[in-house]
Design a protein around this motif. Structure first.
Motif, mmCIF file in Angstrom:
data_model
loop_
_atom_site.group_PDB
_atom_site.id
_atom_site.type_symbol
_atom_site.label_atom_id
_atom_site.label_comp_id
_atom_site.label_asym_id
_atom_site.label_seq_id
_atom_site.Cartn_x
_atom_site.Cartn_y
_atom_site.Cartn_z
ATOM 1 N N GLY A 60 39.930 63.394 21.083
ATOM 2 C CA GLY A 60 40.559 62.194 21.070
ATOM 3 C C GLY A 60 41.576 62.133 22.287
ATOM 4 N N TYR A 61 42.038 60.913 22.406
ATOM 5 C CA TYR A 61 42.793 60.851 23.617
ATOM 6 C C TYR A 61 44.325 60.120 23.505
ATOM 7 N N LEU A 62 45.114 60.699 24.373
ATOM 8 C CA LEU A 62 46.432 60.134 24.209
ATOM 9 C C LEU A 62 46.575 59.558 25.800
ATOM 10 N N VAL A 63 46.930 58.180 25.569
ATOM 11 C CA VAL A 63 47.289 57.631 26.977
ATOM 12 C C VAL A 63 48.904 57.256 26.802
ATOM 13 N N ILE A 64 49.513 57.796 27.812
ATOM 14 C CA ILE A 64 50.915 57.879 27.908
ATOM 15 C C ILE A 64 51.458 57.414 29.200
ATOM 16 N N GLU A 65 52.760 56.891 28.897
ATOM 17 C CA GLU A 65 53.559 56.364 30.017
ATOM 18 C C GLU A 65 54.865 56.750 29.794
ATOM 19 N N VAL A 66 55.541 57.153 31.112
ATOM 20 C CA VAL A 66 57.160 57.284 30.723
ATOM 21 C C VAL A 66 57.841 57.084 32.009
ATOM 22 N N PRO A 67 59.140 56.771 32.065
ATOM 23 C CA PRO A 67 59.735 56.582 33.351
ATOM 24 C C PRO A 67 59.855 57.856 34.162
ATOM 25 N N ALA A 68 59.634 57.627 35.188
ATOM 26 C CA ALA A 68 59.544 58.723 36.206
ATOM 27 C C ALA A 68 60.925 59.132 37.078
ATOM 28 N N CYS A 69 60.777 60.237 37.770
ATOM 29 C CA CYS A 69 61.997 60.856 38.622
ATOM 30 C C CYS A 69 63.138 60.934 37.644
ATOM 31 N N PRO A 70 63.685 62.191 37.174
ATOM 32 C CA PRO A 70 64.953 62.444 36.651
ATOM 33 C C PRO A 70 66.222 62.153 37.361
ATOM 34 N N PHE A 71 65.986 62.263 38.700
ATOM 35 C CA PHE A 71 67.558 62.136 39.420
ATOM 36 C C PHE A 71 67.567 60.684 39.338
ATOM 37 N N LEU A 72 66.843 59.507 39.072
ATOM 38 C CA LEU A 72 67.209 58.382 39.038
ATOM 39 C C LEU A 72 67.532 57.878 37.821
ATOM 40 N N TYR A 73 67.959 58.738 36.513
ATOM 41 C CA TYR A 73 68.564 58.417 35.332
ATOM 42 C C TYR A 73 69.817 57.804 35.772
ATOM 43 N N ASP A 74 70.324 56.636 35.429
ATOM 44 C CA ASP A 74 71.500 55.773 35.356
ATOM 45 C C ASP A 74 72.129 55.173 34.381
ATOM 46 N N SER A 75 72.971 54.093 34.476
ATOM 47 C CA SER A 75 73.500 53.297 33.338
ATOM 48 C C SER A 75 72.247 52.537 32.678
ATOM 49 N N TYR A 76 71.194 52.214 33.457
ATOM 50 C CA TYR A 76 70.111 51.187 32.843
ATOM 51 C C TYR A 76 69.352 52.020 31.847
ATOM 52 N N ASP A 77 69.310 53.456 32.250
ATOM 53 C CA ASP A 77 68.557 54.426 31.306
ATOM 54 C C ASP A 77 69.526 54.619 30.239
ATOM 55 N N ALA A 78 70.690 54.733 30.437
ATOM 56 C CA ALA A 78 71.663 55.029 29.113
ATOM 57 C C ALA A 78 71.711 53.977 28.139
ATOM 58 N N GLU A 79 71.715 52.759 28.680
ATOM 59 C CA GLU A 79 71.769 51.527 27.894
ATOM 60 C C GLU A 79 70.536 51.342 26.870
ATOM 61 N N LEU A 80 69.321 51.859 27.730
ATOM 62 C CA LEU A 80 67.977 51.600 26.810
ATOM 63 C C LEU A 80 67.763 52.872 25.727
ATOM 64 N N HIS A 81 68.922 53.906 25.663
ATOM 65 C CA HIS A 81 68.779 54.987 24.881
ATOM 66 C C HIS A 81 67.820 56.023 25.447
ATOM 67 N N HIS A 82 67.447 56.210 26.813
ATOM 68 C CA HIS A 82 66.678 56.955 27.193
ATOM 69 C C HIS A 82 67.219 58.673 27.074
ATOM 70 N N PHE A 83 66.759 59.441 26.725
ATOM 71 C CA PHE A 83 67.007 60.901 26.725
ATOM 72 C C PHE A 83 66.726 61.358 27.894
ATOM 73 N N ARG A 84 65.868 60.784 28.589
ATOM 74 C CA ARG A 84 65.741 61.505 29.955
ATOM 75 C C ARG A 84 64.603 60.725 30.783
ATOM 76 N N ARG A 85 64.323 60.864 32.196
ATOM 77 C CA ARG A 85 63.320 60.406 32.844
ATOM 78 C C ARG A 85 62.461 61.846 33.085
ATOM 79 N N TYR A 86 61.140 61.474 33.593
ATOM 80 C CA TYR A 86 60.473 62.590 33.702
ATOM 81 C C TYR A 86 59.920 62.969 35.115
ATOM 82 N N ALA A 87 59.790 64.005 35.475
ATOM 83 C CA ALA A 87 59.012 64.359 36.626
ATOM 84 C C ALA A 87 57.699 64.685 35.968
#
Length: 291
Positions: free
Chosen positions: A173-200
């Motif tokens: 079986g397959y997992l189709v996955i998408e995540v926000p990229a680039c940890p160094f771009l974590y900002d207030s937008y991510d915090a407001e959306l309750h993101h724990f992280r962005r991903y490399a």
């Protein structure tokens, strides 16, 4: 009828049965089968905010859903099988999947409550299950394709979530996955959306492989938009006026109706979808459980 059995939710004793319109448990019809919740990374209010600001036609989200459907069709060349979207929320992808894969069994799942009940009213023929992936009640090896678009960043124990996703999938079986990229771009937008992280992308791939997945596709979404996107994110981080300020609604509305954003995503989707794009706004992967 679903092709696998589900355990009874709390307060019930019999095995739930899907009759095509509702789950029947102990003689009761339930619109949603509810097991557990986890509001640490998402909430009903955030769903409402995203719907109001971006709706179902934001250019990046449209490209995301179209790309996911293309990948799912490659994973299910016959068009049949069990496809579950974890984080279905407002149901935009679920609606598209029902049209694109009429012979597949489509299941929606999320930790939120209100959006699932609204979705049950508009899509009465789709089984919807409320559960926390970290407390997954579903039987192992029951899903052919699992879809997680912009979900993993909302889960604190992302490795635990990926491990349970692996267990849910049938061998092959397959997992189709998408995540926000680039940890160094974590900002207030991510915090407001309750993101724990962005991903490399490399970090995402390592975590997938660490729980046993084999990576079948690596790419990014929003390649053409990335320079402007990165500039906005860096400004959010550096300017005192933007730090700790609610920005999701404002920025989502502005980009949703932006002609340049629309053209860039249409060009990327039309001419670059088969490329392994090296960077972008979001990191994409298709991972397979061996077997």
């Amino acid at each position: 009828m679903l092709p696998f059995d589900l355990p009874p939710p709390a307060g019930f004793s019999s095995t739930p049965y899907w009759n095509g319109k509702a789950f029947v448990v102990d003689g009761q019809d339930l619109q949603i089968l509810e097991y557990s919740e986890n509001f640490a990374g998402w909430s009903d209010d955030l769903t409402a905010l995203h719907e109001e600001a971006a709706g179902d036609s934001h250019p990046i989200d449209l490209a995301s859903r179209n790309d996911a459907i293309a990948q799912i069709k490659r994973c299910l060349p016959g068009g049949q099988g069990v496809v579950m979207e974890i984080g279905c929320s407002s149901g935009f992808l679920i609606r598209d999947l029902v049209k694109a894969l009429p012979q597949a069994t489509i299941i929606g799942a999320d930790v939120v409550k209100d959006p699932l009940f609204r979705l049950a009213d508009t899509l009465p023929g789709i089984p919807l299950i409320r559960f926390d992936l970290l407390q997954c009640p579903l039987p192992e090896q029951s899903i052919d394709v699992l879809v997680m678009l912009n979900v993993l960043e909302h889960i604190e124990d992302d490795v635990g979530a990926l491990n349970n996703a692996y267990k849910l999938l049938k061998p092959g079986g397959y997992l189709v996955i998408e995540v926000p990229a680039c940890p160094f771009l974590y900002d207030s937008y991510d915090a407001e959306l309750h993101h724990f992280r962005r991903y490399a992308a490399s970090d995402l791939h390592n975590k997938l492989q660490g729980v046993g997945f084999q990576i079948r596709r690596k790419s990014h979404l929003g390649f053409l938009l990335f320079p402007a996107f990165a500039a906005v994110k860096l400004l959010n981080k550096m300017l005192p006026s933007r730090k700790d300020k609610p920005v999701v609604g404002e920025q989502a509305k502005r980009t949703s109706g932006n002609g340049i954003v629309k053209i860039a995503m249409e060009l990327e989707s039309r001419y670059m979808a088969s490329w392994a794009l090296p960077f972008g706004v979001r990191a994409l992967a298709v991972a397979q459980r061996p077997g």
